[in-house]
Write a protein that holds these residues in place. Structure first.
Motif, PDB file in Angstrom:
ATOM      1  N   THR A  75       0.822  -1.220   0.059  1.00  0.00           N
ATOM      2  CA  THR A  75       0.105   0.066   0.065  1.00  0.00           C
ATOM      3  C   THR A  75       0.722   1.133  -0.161  1.00  0.00           C
ATOM      4  N   GLY A  76       0.040   2.449  -0.460  1.00  0.00           N
ATOM      5  CA  GLY A  76       0.993   3.695  -0.243  1.00  0.00           C
ATOM      6  C   GLY A  76       1.272   4.123  -1.775  1.00  0.00           C
ATOM      7  N   ALA A  77       0.863   3.274  -2.826  1.00  0.00           N
ATOM      8  CA  ALA A  77       1.140   3.902  -4.126  1.00  0.00           C
ATOM      9  C   ALA A  77       0.130   4.610  -4.848  1.00  0.00           C
ATOM     10  N   GLY A  78      -0.972   4.924  -4.128  1.00  0.00           N
ATOM     11  CA  GLY A  78      -2.183   5.537  -4.871  1.00  0.00           C
ATOM     12  C   GLY A  78      -2.882   4.754  -5.787  1.00  0.00           C
ATOM     13  N   THR A  79      -3.040   5.067  -6.948  1.00  0.00           N
ATOM     14  CA  THR A  79      -3.697   4.344  -8.141  1.00  0.00           C
ATOM     15  C   THR A  79      -2.528   3.825  -8.994  1.00  0.00           C
ATOM     16  N   ALA A  80      -1.386   3.841  -8.776  1.00  0.00           N
ATOM     17  CA  ALA A  80      -0.263   3.138  -9.625  1.00  0.00           C
ATOM     18  C   ALA A  80      -0.232   1.681  -9.803  1.00  0.00           C
ATOM     19  N   ALA A  81      -0.098   1.319 -10.785  1.00  0.00           N
ATOM     20  CA  ALA A  81      -0.091  -0.344 -11.051  1.00  0.00           C
ATOM     21  C   ALA A  81       1.168  -0.793 -10.355  1.00  0.00           C
ATOM     22  N   LEU A  82       1.085  -1.355  -9.339  1.00  0.00           N
ATOM     23  CA  LEU A  82       2.519  -1.867  -8.786  1.00  0.00           C
ATOM     24  C   LEU A  82       2.752  -3.495  -9.544  1.00  0.00           C
ATOM     25  N   GLN A  83       3.902  -3.630  -9.388  1.00  0.00           N
ATOM     26  CA  GLN A  83       4.175  -5.095  -9.918  1.00  0.00           C
ATOM     27  C   GLN A  83       5.082  -5.684  -8.741  1.00  0.00           C
ATOM     28  N   TYR A  84       5.280  -7.106  -8.857  1.00  0.00           N
ATOM     29  CA  TYR A  84       5.940  -7.747  -7.537  1.00  0.00           C
ATOM     30  C   TYR A  84       7.263  -8.611  -7.920  1.00  0.00           C
ATOM     31  N   LEU A 113      11.883 -28.791  -6.711  1.00  0.00           N
ATOM     32  CA  LEU A 113      12.182 -28.791  -5.245  1.00  0.00           C
ATOM     33  C   LEU A 113      12.769 -29.967  -4.651  1.00  0.00           C
ATOM     34  N   ASP A 114      13.631 -29.816  -3.856  1.00  0.00           N
ATOM     35  CA  ASP A 114      14.344 -31.151  -3.067  1.00  0.00           C
ATOM     36  C   ASP A 114      12.983 -31.811  -2.229  1.00  0.00           C
ATOM     37  N   PHE A 115      12.775 -32.776  -2.011  1.00  0.00           N
ATOM     38  CA  PHE A 115      11.937 -33.477  -1.283  1.00  0.00           C
ATOM     39  C   PHE A 115      12.118 -33.226   0.201  1.00  0.00           C
ATOM     40  N   GLN A 116      11.085 -32.908   1.134  1.00  0.00           N
ATOM     41  CA  GLN A 116      11.128 -32.838   2.353  1.00  0.00           C
ATOM     42  C   GLN A 116      12.149 -31.705   2.790  1.00  0.00           C
ATOM     43  N   LYS A 117      12.351 -30.908   2.427  1.00  0.00           N
ATOM     44  CA  LYS A 117      13.214 -29.797   2.748  1.00  0.00           C
ATOM     45  C   LYS A 117      12.415 -28.316   3.023  1.00  0.00           C
ATOM     46  N   ASN A 118      13.124 -27.508   4.068  1.00  0.00           N
ATOM     47  CA  ASN A 118      12.584 -26.208   4.428  1.00  0.00           C
ATOM     48  C   ASN A 118      13.031 -25.203   3.146  1.00  0.00           C
ATOM     49  N   TYR A 119      12.077 -24.662   2.916  1.00  0.00           N
ATOM     50  CA  TYR A 119      12.220 -23.514   1.901  1.00  0.00           C
ATOM     51  C   TYR A 119      11.891 -22.048   2.453  1.00  0.00           C
ATOM     52  N   THR A 120      12.538 -21.046   2.345  1.00  0.00           N
ATOM     53  CA  THR A 120      11.945 -19.776   2.558  1.00  0.00           C
ATOM     54  C   THR A 120      11.622 -18.742   1.337  1.00  0.00           C
ATOM     55  N   TRP A 121      10.923 -17.861   1.443  1.00  0.00           N
ATOM     56  CA  TRP A 121      10.547 -16.956   0.332  1.00  0.00           C
ATOM     57  C   TRP A 121      10.204 -15.354   0.777  1.00  0.00           C
ATOM     58  N   ARG A 122      10.368 -14.539  -0.100  1.00  0.00           N
ATOM     59  CA  ARG A 122       9.973 -13.176   0.241  1.00  0.00           C
ATOM     60  C   ARG A 122       9.217 -12.478  -1.156  1.00  0.00           C
ATOM     61  N   VAL A 123       8.813 -11.233  -0.986  1.00  0.00           N
ATOM     62  CA  VAL A 123       8.366 -10.480  -2.215  1.00  0.00           C
ATOM     63  C   VAL A 123       8.282  -8.912  -1.856  1.00  0.00           C
ATOM     64  N   ARG A 124       8.396  -8.324  -2.908  1.00  0.00           N
ATOM     65  CA  ARG A 124       8.488  -7.131  -2.792  1.00  0.00           C
ATOM     66  C   ARG A 124       7.798  -6.144  -3.815  1.00  0.00           C
ATOM     67  N   ALA A 125       7.162  -5.026  -3.786  1.00  0.00           N
ATOM     68  CA  ALA A 125       6.798  -4.165  -4.761  1.00  0.00           C
ATOM     69  C   ALA A 125       7.704  -3.591  -5.465  1.00  0.00           C
ATOM     70  N   GLU A 126       7.535  -3.265  -6.926  1.00  0.00           N
ATOM     71  CA  GLU A 126       8.254  -2.572  -7.485  1.00  0.00           C
ATOM     72  C   GLU A 126       7.249  -1.637  -8.404  1.00  0.00           C
ATOM     73  N   TYR A 127       8.065  -0.407  -8.970  1.00  0.00           N
ATOM     74  CA  TYR A 127       7.221   0.406  -9.951  1.00  0.00           C
ATOM     75  C   TYR A 127       8.411   1.282 -10.720  1.00  0.00           C
ATOM     76  N   ASP A 128       8.263   1.212 -12.121  1.00  0.00           N
ATOM     77  CA  ASP A 128       9.164   2.038 -12.861  1.00  0.00           C
ATOM     78  C   ASP A 128      10.704   2.007 -12.226  1.00  0.00           C
ATOM     79  N   SER A 129      11.053   0.748 -12.242  1.00  0.00           N
ATOM     80  CA  SER A 129      12.564   0.870 -11.654  1.00  0.00           C
ATOM     81  C   SER A 129      12.976   0.965 -10.292  1.00  0.00           C
TER      82      SER A 129
END
Length: 361
Positions: A75-84, A113-129
């Motif tokens: 949030t905080g982008a107004g009406t801009a179309a964020l990408q992820y 994916l390897d079987f029965q393993k722990n994986y971590t993930w993260r995500v961020r928003a981007e806009y116009d570089s």
């Protein structure tokens, strides 16, 4: 008189001021865009938006197939179309996948994916570089390597194990399990039944002019006394040197009777005679049989999105596919036709999928 003139001039000026104010109010405004940080924040972000919040999978939940990573929107982008953008890391902290920019905070993992393993993930928003802050990391556990559930089977086979029952001589090799003789196969007893679904598998080791007649690549039945006369027999064939014709891809599916022709579904003779293909034993082929209101066999080179080599369907206008119990096989039992019409020696299988759901990988 001077007083009247003064009042007239004042009235005109007031009217002009009101008109100007109205024009200013009606002027269009540009949609807000995300603000740019004056300098990079300590987290490296250059876009004034919030970090997305991971919602699934989280808290070390175990997934059963390639997961879809989901987070709340920034949030905080107004009406801009964020990408992820998403990143996935293995237990050692090595990044194993980075997504391209996607239009919503949702992404299906494509890495193996390897079987029965722990994986971590993260995500961020981007806009116009410009980039927002990364989310907190979320954790999940990869699939345990295969399962049999009500109406569904997943069996990777390239991990040196099977959830099925090995019959005869089979060997685990680097890329799956091999049926070593015409009387060897893997059998799955599946709880429940599925009246419309698919059986798909990746197969290598198939060669032209192999010994045998109506050699089976995979099959299904209700496990009657004789596979050939089973009322719910499905056999998917790559015919051997004694076949008519040799090297033909074809199939037969019975919807409740081994004798009634109106519930027997198979390609006509002309189609079969035009379906001889010299397969390469060093190439992986994706085989998919589906059933329901139509029965269809599709064979592709390389993968589920590879070049189509065979694609034949037959309308299933009578009967219902409802075996009880329900058995599936890679290879097939011999039945009264003998070993020359059973499994294909040297065929190597991996990634078996049987379900009413579309293959998720």
């Amino acid at each position: 008189m001077p007083s009247s003139r003064f009042l007239l001039i004042a009235s005109v000026l007031c009217g002009l001021a009101v008109a100007a104010a109205c024009n200013r109010a009606a002027a269009p405004t540009a949609p807000p865009t995300p603000s740019v940080a004056a300098t990079s924040a300590s987290d490296g972000s250059t876009l004034n938006v919030t970090a997305p919040v991971p919602t699934s999978p989280i808290n070390s939940a175990q997934v059963t197939s390639a997961p879809t990573l989901v987070a709340s929107a920034a949030t905080g982008a107004g009406t801009a179309a964020l990408q992820y953008r998403f990143e996935l890391f293995n237990e050692a902290g090595t990044r194993v996948e980075q997504s391209s920019l996607v239009s919503s905070p949702s992404y299906q993992v494509t890495a193996t994916l390897d079987f029965q393993k722990n994986y971590t993930w993260r995500v961020r928003a981007e806009y116009d570089s410009r980039v927002g802050p990364w989310s907190s990391t979320a954790k999940f556990v990869s699939p345990n390597g295969g399962y049999i559930r009500t109406g569904e089977v997943f069996d990777p086979l390239y991990n040196g194990a099977t959830v099925g029952e090995r019959v005869g001589t089979t060997t685990f090799v680097a890329n799956g399990i091999r049926t070593d003789t015409s009387t060897s196969y893997v059998r799955y007893l599946i709880p429940g039944s599925v009246t419309a679904g698919e059986f798909s598998v990746e197969v290598s080791g198939l060669r032209p002019n192999a010994a045998g007649d109506k050699n089976k690549v995979f099959a299904m039945s209700s496990d009657g006394a004789d596979f050939i006369t089973d009322p719910y027999r499905v056999d998917i064939q790559y015919r051997g040197s004694a076949g008519f014709p040799p090297n033909a891809i074809t199939f037969r599916c019975l919807y409740g009777s081994a004798d009634a022709l109106d519930v027997r579904y198979e390609p006509d003779t002309t189609t079969r005679l035009n379906s001889a293909i010299n397969l390469d034993p060093n190439t992986v082929y994706f085989w998919k049989f589906s059933w329901g209101s139509e029965v269809r066999l599709t064979v592709r080179q390389g993968s589920a999105t590879g070049t189509i080599l065979y694609n034949v369907g037959v309308p299933a206008t009578h009967g219902t596919y409802r075996p009880s119990p329900w058995y599936a096989y890679i290879g097939a039992p011999s039945g009264r036709s003998g070993a020359e019409s059973a499994s294909t020696p040297g065929a190597i299988y991996k990634n078996v999928w049987i379900s009413s759901r579309a293959r998720p990988f």
